[in-house]
Design a protein around this motif. Structure first.
Motif, short mmCIF file in Angstrom:
data_model
loop_
_atom_site.label_atom_id
_atom_site.label_comp_id
_atom_site.label_asym_id
_atom_site.label_seq_id
_atom_site.Cartn_x
_atom_site.Cartn_y
_atom_site.Cartn_z
N VAL A 65 9.80 21.96 60.20
CA VAL A 65 9.83 21.51 58.80
C VAL A 65 8.49 20.88 58.47
CG1 VAL A 65 12.33 21.20 58.74
CG2 VAL A 65 10.87 19.30 59.47
N PHE A 66 8.33 20.48 57.20
CA PHE A 66 7.04 19.99 56.73
C PHE A 66 6.77 18.53 57.06
CE2 PHE A 66 8.03 23.34 53.47
CZ PHE A 66 7.01 24.21 53.82
N ASN A 67 7.81 17.68 57.02
CA ASN A 67 7.56 16.24 57.15
C ASN A 67 8.76 15.54 57.78
OD1 ASN A 67 9.46 15.81 54.95
ND2 ASN A 67 7.81 16.36 53.55
N GLY A 68 8.54 14.26 58.11
CA GLY A 68 9.57 13.50 58.79
C GLY A 68 10.82 13.25 57.97
N THR A 69 10.62 12.99 56.68
CA THR A 69 11.78 12.80 55.81
C THR A 69 12.63 14.06 55.78
OG1 THR A 69 10.63 11.18 54.43
CG2 THR A 69 12.52 12.29 53.45
N GLY A 70 11.97 15.20 55.68
CA GLY A 70 12.70 16.47 55.69
C GLY A 70 13.45 16.68 56.98
N ALA A 71 12.82 16.35 58.11
CA ALA A 71 13.48 16.51 59.40
C ALA A 71 14.72 15.62 59.47
CB ALA A 71 12.52 16.16 60.53
N ASN A 72 14.60 14.39 59.01
CA ASN A 72 15.74 13.49 59.06
C ASN A 72 16.86 13.93 58.13
OD1 ASN A 72 14.61 11.77 60.98
ND2 ASN A 72 13.65 10.47 59.45
N VAL A 73 16.51 14.32 56.91
CA VAL A 73 17.53 14.73 55.95
C VAL A 73 18.27 15.97 56.45
CG1 VAL A 73 17.91 15.67 53.64
CG2 VAL A 73 16.45 13.67 53.94
N VAL A 74 17.53 16.98 56.87
CA VAL A 74 18.16 18.22 57.33
C VAL A 74 18.98 17.97 58.59
CG1 VAL A 74 17.72 20.53 58.25
CG2 VAL A 74 16.43 19.71 56.26
N GLY A 75 18.39 17.24 59.55
CA GLY A 75 19.11 16.98 60.78
C GLY A 75 20.40 16.21 60.56
N LEU A 76 20.33 15.15 59.77
CA LEU A 76 21.52 14.34 59.52
C LEU A 76 22.56 15.10 58.69
CD1 LEU A 76 19.83 10.89 58.86
CD2 LEU A 76 21.35 11.45 60.77
N GLN A 77 22.08 15.82 57.67
CA GLN A 77 23.02 16.61 56.86
C GLN A 77 23.84 17.57 57.72
OE1 GLN A 77 20.76 18.53 53.65
NE2 GLN A 77 22.50 18.12 52.34
N SER A 78 23.17 18.16 58.70
CA SER A 78 23.85 19.16 59.53
C SER A 78 24.92 18.54 60.42
CB SER A 78 22.83 19.90 60.40
OG SER A 78 22.35 19.08 61.46
N ASP A 230 19.97 26.14 59.23
CA ASP A 230 19.08 27.05 58.50
C ASP A 230 19.31 26.99 56.98
OD1 ASP A 230 17.01 28.28 59.76
OD2 ASP A 230 18.22 29.91 60.58
N TYR A 231 20.56 26.97 56.58
CA TYR A 231 20.87 26.91 55.15
C TYR A 231 20.42 25.58 54.56
CZ TYR A 231 23.73 31.02 56.08
OH TYR A 231 24.15 32.27 56.45
N LEU A 232 20.66 24.51 55.30
CA LEU A 232 20.27 23.18 54.82
C LEU A 232 18.75 23.04 54.73
CD1 LEU A 232 22.86 21.15 56.91
CD2 LEU A 232 22.88 21.44 54.43
N ARG A 233 18.05 23.64 55.66
CA ARG A 233 16.58 23.58 55.63
C ARG A 233 16.06 24.24 54.35
NH1 ARG A 233 12.80 26.22 60.28
NH2 ARG A 233 14.37 27.84 59.99
N LYS A 234 16.68 25.33 53.95
CA LYS A 234 16.27 26.00 52.72
C LYS A 234 16.63 25.16 51.50
CE LYS A 234 14.88 29.58 50.21
NZ LYS A 234 13.47 30.06 50.19
N THR A 235 17.84 24.66 51.43
CA THR A 235 18.26 23.90 50.24
C THR A 235 17.52 22.57 50.13
OG1 THR A 235 20.15 22.94 51.43
CG2 THR A 235 20.55 24.95 50.19
N ALA A 236 17.03 22.04 51.26
CA ALA A 236 16.25 20.81 51.23
C ALA A 236 14.75 21.08 51.02
CB ALA A 236 16.44 20.03 52.52
N MET A 237 14.41 22.33 50.73
CA MET A 237 13.03 22.73 50.45
C MET A 237 12.11 22.48 51.63
SD MET A 237 12.89 21.41 46.48
CE MET A 237 13.75 19.91 46.88
N GLN A 238 12.63 22.71 52.85
CA GLN A 238 11.87 22.50 54.08
C GLN A 238 11.67 23.78 54.86
OE1 GLN A 238 10.40 19.69 55.43
NE2 GLN A 238 10.78 18.66 53.49
N LEU A 239 11.98 24.94 54.26
CA LEU A 239 11.80 26.22 54.93
C LEU A 239 10.45 26.80 54.53
CD1 LEU A 239 13.01 28.46 56.74
CD2 LEU A 239 13.88 29.51 54.64
#
Length: 354
Positions: A65-78, A230-239
């Motif tokens: 992913v692009f940044n730490g916030t994105g990694a945390n959001v996607v990881g936790l959401q999943s 994978d779906y969450l990474r796309k919807t969180a604009m981190q793909l």
């Protein structure tokens, strides 16, 4: 192109201020040229999967992913249902420094737990793990930061005890590893020894603070704890469409232990900074400085007398941590040099000494 800044400048404000490691630049250049499949179907992302498997064992899945916030959001959401909550220290980045993104974008509730060293304990987790049914978001994940926002460090045994307690309460474990390299270098044990082997389910692996331009990864250690990454990474604009350039940065860091060597360098410079100030306090050339946290990784936290911080900042950039108490934060990075540290210590002495 002529540089638009002083390329010789150094400060102690943040490891985000540092540039990019030359080996990372080389990797990006090597990834350039030609047409390569997009969205992760490229040899650089495949190589990254192999490198993480070598560090953490077979069966892990890596999502750049692009940044730490994105990694945390996607990881936790999943790891959560829509009614789920995350237990975290009140000083955790996900609670204080991500603009509410976990809650606004991720749709989760953060349950902040006050703690003086930014570390959770099993008993602190137990105290807030309950739920009042439909009237309260249900705790489902414990999130810890390694190393913490105060530069403190969880030992292997502390993480194992936390994970065991979390598991007994039906909770999964997420680790925010924005400064994971500093933690690994300080602990002196393999990465999997304080992550996968002791019960961490998902790791946000940081690269940006350790010599990358902008590259992090959601690393799934326990596939049973997640769904839809994978779906969450796309919807969180981190793909990333041209993911090879994100993956190449992390490939460079993981090759020949560059990530670990860079983290160790930053830690060593923080230790040198603290030792220099302590020596000045001992011989009287430095006065009015007190440390507020142990220096275990690349952060030094201290209090200064009134006015000293502002005068020092005329030469070296750094941040106030708590203006009310005069507490400041000094961070070192992979490119901090011994001369940088020594010049800063000398400046502290000039502003505080007799």
């Amino acid at each position: 192109m002529d540089p638009l800044h002083d390329r010789g400048s150094r400060g102690f404000a943040s490891d985000n201020y540092a540039g990019t490691h030359p080996e990372v630049i080389d990797a990006i250049a090597s990834a350039n040229g030609g047409h390569v499949s997009s969205y992760g179907e490229d040899p650089w992302t495949a190589r990254l999967q192999q490198l993480f498997a070598g560090l953490l064992g077979d069966g892990v899945a890596v999502f750049p992913v692009f940044n730490g916030t994105g990694a945390n959001v996607v990881g936790l959401q999943s790891m959560l249902t829509r009614w789920g909550a995350v237990i975290a220290p009140s000083l955790a980045h996900i609670n204080t420094d991500e603009g509410g993104a976990p809650e606004k974008v991720g749709g989760m509730k953060i349950v902040p737990v006050p703690t003086p060293d930014a570390k959770l304990t099993p008993d602190l987790v137990s105290a807030v793990s309950g739920s009042r049914g439909v009237h309260q978001a249900v705790p489902q994940v414990v999130s810890i930061t390694q190393s913490t926002e105060l530069g403190t460090l969880y030992s292997v045994d502390e993480i194992a005890a936390l994970a065991d307690r979390a598991r007994s309460l039906g909770l999964a474990v997420h680790m925010d590893g924005a400064r994971i390299a500093n933690a690994a270098a300080a602990l002196g044990v393999p990465l999997r020894a304080f992550t996968r082997d002791v019960g961490v389910d998902v790791l946000s692996f940081g690269g940006t603070k350790n010599g990358a331009i902008g590259a992090e990864a959601v690393v799934v250690l326990n596939p049973d704890a997640v769904h839809g990454v994978d779906y969450l990474r796309k919807t969180a604009m981190q793909l990333a469409s041209k993911m090879r350039f994100v993956s190449a940065q992390l490939v460079a860091l993981l090759t020949d232990d560059l990530w670990l060597r860079s983290g160790a360098r930053a830690n060593a410079m923080a230790a040198r900074l603290r030792a220099g100030v302590e020596a000045g306090l001992a011989d009287g050339t430095i006065r009015g400085v007190a440390f507020t946290q142990p220096t275990q990784t690349n952060g030094v936290f201290a209090t200064l007398s009134a006015g000293v911080a502002d005068r020092l900042r005329e030469r070296f950039r750094f941040y106030d941590w708590n203006e009310a108490t005069g507490e400041v934060r000094w961070l070192t990075s992979f490119d901090t040099a011994e001369d940088d540290v020594d010049a800063f210590v000398a400046a502290i002495a000039a502003e505080t000494g007799a």
